[in-house]
Design an enzyme around this catalytic site. Structure first.
Site, PDB file in Angstrom:
ATOM      1  N   THR A  35      28.641   1.638 -40.862  1.00 22.04           N
ATOM      2  CA  THR A  35      29.230   0.303 -40.853  1.00 22.04           C
ATOM      3  C   THR A  35      29.392  -0.207 -39.427  1.00 22.04           C
ATOM      4  OG1 THR A  35      31.349   1.418 -40.980  1.00 22.04           O
ATOM      5  CG2 THR A  35      30.539   0.459 -43.013  1.00 22.04           C
ATOM      6  N   ASP A 171      31.043   6.689 -32.361  1.00 16.95           N
ATOM      7  CA  ASP A 171      31.161   8.038 -31.803  1.00 16.95           C
ATOM      8  C   ASP A 171      31.778   8.004 -30.412  1.00 16.95           C
ATOM      9  OD1 ASP A 171      29.756   8.424 -34.077  1.00 16.95           O
ATOM     10  OD2 ASP A 171      27.899   9.062 -33.108  1.00 16.95           O
TER      11      ASP A 171
HETATM   12  C1  GLA Z   1      25.782   8.121 -35.901  1.00 16.31           C
HETATM   13  C2  GLA Z   1      25.879   6.955 -34.928  1.00 16.31           C
HETATM   14  C3  GLA Z   1      27.118   6.112 -35.206  1.00 16.31           C
HETATM   15  C4  GLA Z   1      27.221   5.724 -36.672  1.00 16.31           C
HETATM   16  C5  GLA Z   1      27.027   6.943 -37.556  1.00 16.31           C
HETATM   17  C6  GLA Z   1      26.974   6.572 -39.015  1.00 16.31           C
HETATM   18  O1  GLA Z   1      26.817   9.030 -35.685  1.00 16.31           O
HETATM   19  O2  GLA Z   1      25.903   7.415 -33.611  1.00 16.31           O
HETATM   20  O3  GLA Z   1      27.118   4.971 -34.379  1.00 16.31           O
HETATM   21  O4  GLA Z   1      26.329   4.704 -36.985  1.00 16.31           O
HETATM   22  O5  GLA Z   1      25.834   7.649 -37.235  1.00 16.31           O
HETATM   23  O6  GLA Z   1      28.190   6.067 -39.427  1.00 16.31           O
END
Ligand code: GLA
Length: 378
Positions: A35, A171
């Site tokens: 999202t 993240d």
């Molecule tokens: C990875 C990406 C995040 C996010 C997740 C899915 O971890 O780095 O930015 O999009 O996937 O939620």
């Protein structure tokens, strides 16, 4: 967290002086998957597993790095326009270049780094690495001038420009802003966030690592993002956050089945995160768990980012009475996140370890979740 003294000693042996220690964590995400790049909500928390770095400026224009876990020593010049080829060093190079572009006069430095965030497990080892360096370089060369959100964006830009993963901000945000004992709800459209203390009396969070290594570089991750952007453009909105169910249904005849299903998942997930926030206000963990299972359904069938091993782990969680379970992170392998009643915890762990081994012939890894602090100097 690994024993930082081991890294300190390595630094002393290699470079003949002491450096300063920094750390940045990996993350979990309770709900709100895929999202972030759609302008929606996410619900992450930082974990204890982290990357640490011992750093000291060296007065040159060179970065001399030793990746402790990989036992690899390598160097690059800060002004080299190509940068190193080794993947692990591209992250460091990317952060250095982005910091410089943000006005921090980064000079040469020596560094030893390592950590205990499992690689390819969906726990954001790469964000931990980027955030550790971004935090450290801002402290050493920038007098702490850039704020945490700016540093998170430097990590994200590194992924985009130097690694090729068009990730969202979740993240790096989590690694920078984590707080012990709290999850965070981030609105990825405007960057506003709130801490939610996480201390359910009768439940625990635990990750089960399928040990199927997920690889987002050059992966279908970017394809998912492009699908979402196509649908948003056709709906005349900036991101799917602003697309309504009615708009999506009206568009449906003009969308490929695949794009439609990707968008359907994202709109559903947007609703689920808000429902989970309401449920948490009422300590209603049964509803939280139900939503987690629904997220998994969507991620497996509509978003198609699960795999056989993970679907098996989710099935086992259901069979063993786990309150909520789903694939976590970018997908294509890695971990499930499980919300488990205290009374069922020991049995769940023992049974899932056994059945996974029987089914796939390899061990899964049980990782109890401890919510920790964000990037910092030690
Ligand atoms: C990875 C990406 C995040 C996010 C997740 C899915 O971890 O780095 O930015 O999009 O996937 O939620």
């Amino acid at each position: 967290m690994i024993d930082v003294n081991v890294l300190r000693n390595e630094f002393l042996n290699r470079f003949g002086r002491n450096g300063v220690a920094y750390v940045a964590p990996g993350r979990i995400n309770l709900i709100g998957e895929h999202t972030d790049y759609n302008g929606g909500f996410v619900f992450p928390g930082a974990v204890e597993q982290s990357i640490s770095a011992i750093i000291s400026p060296n007065g040159s224009d060179k970065v001399n790095a030793y990746a402790f876990d990989l036992r690899l020593a390598d160097s690059f010049r800060i002004n080299d326009s190509q940068g190193p080829e080794a993947v692990h060093l591209r992250y460091v190079y990317g952060v250095v270049r982005e910091m410089a572009a943000a006005g921090v006069a980064v000079g040469g430095f020596d560094v030893v780094y390592g950590g205990d965030v499992p690689l390819g497990a969906g726990m954001s080892s790469s964000a931990a690495l980027e955030c550790c360096f971004a935090y450290a370089l801002n402290d050493i060369f920038g007098d702490g001038r850039l704020d945490r959100m700016a540093l998170a964006k430097i990590g994200q830009a590194t992924e985009h420009k130097y690694v090729g993963v068009m990730c969202g901000i979740m993240d790096q945000f989590a690694s920078m802003h984590g707080r012990e004992g709290s999850l965070m709800r981030l609105d990825c459209r405007n960057g506003e966030f709130e801490y939610f203390p996480w201390n359910p009396a009768d439940y625990r969070l635990v990750l089960v690592n399928s040990c199927v290594k997920h690889e987002l570089v050059g992966s279908p991750y970017n394809d998912r993002r492009r699908s979402c952007e196509r649908v948003a453009a056709m709906a005349g909105v900036e991101t799917l956050r602003d697309c309504t169910w009615q708009q999506l249904e009206e568009l449906r005849p003009r969308l490929s089945d695949e794009d439609y299903r990707r968008a359907r998942y994202v709109l559903g997930e947007k609703d689920r995160v808000l429902a989970v926030c309401d449920a948490l206000q009422n300590d209603d963990y049964e509803t939280v768990g139900k939503k987690m299972y629904m997220t998994h359904e969507g991620l497996a069938k509509d978003y198609e980012v699960s795999c056989e091993e993970i679907d098996f782990l989710v099935g086992e969680a259901r069979r063993l009475g786990v309150t909520g379970c789903r694939i976590m992170g970018g997908g294509f392998g890695g971990c499930t996140i499980n919300l488990v009643k205290e009374s069922l915890y020991d049995n769940f762990v023992a049974e899932v370890e056994k059945s996974y081994k029987i089914r796939f012939g390899v061990d899964c890894q049980i990782i109890p979740v401890v919510i920790g602090d964000g990037a910092r100097r030690l």
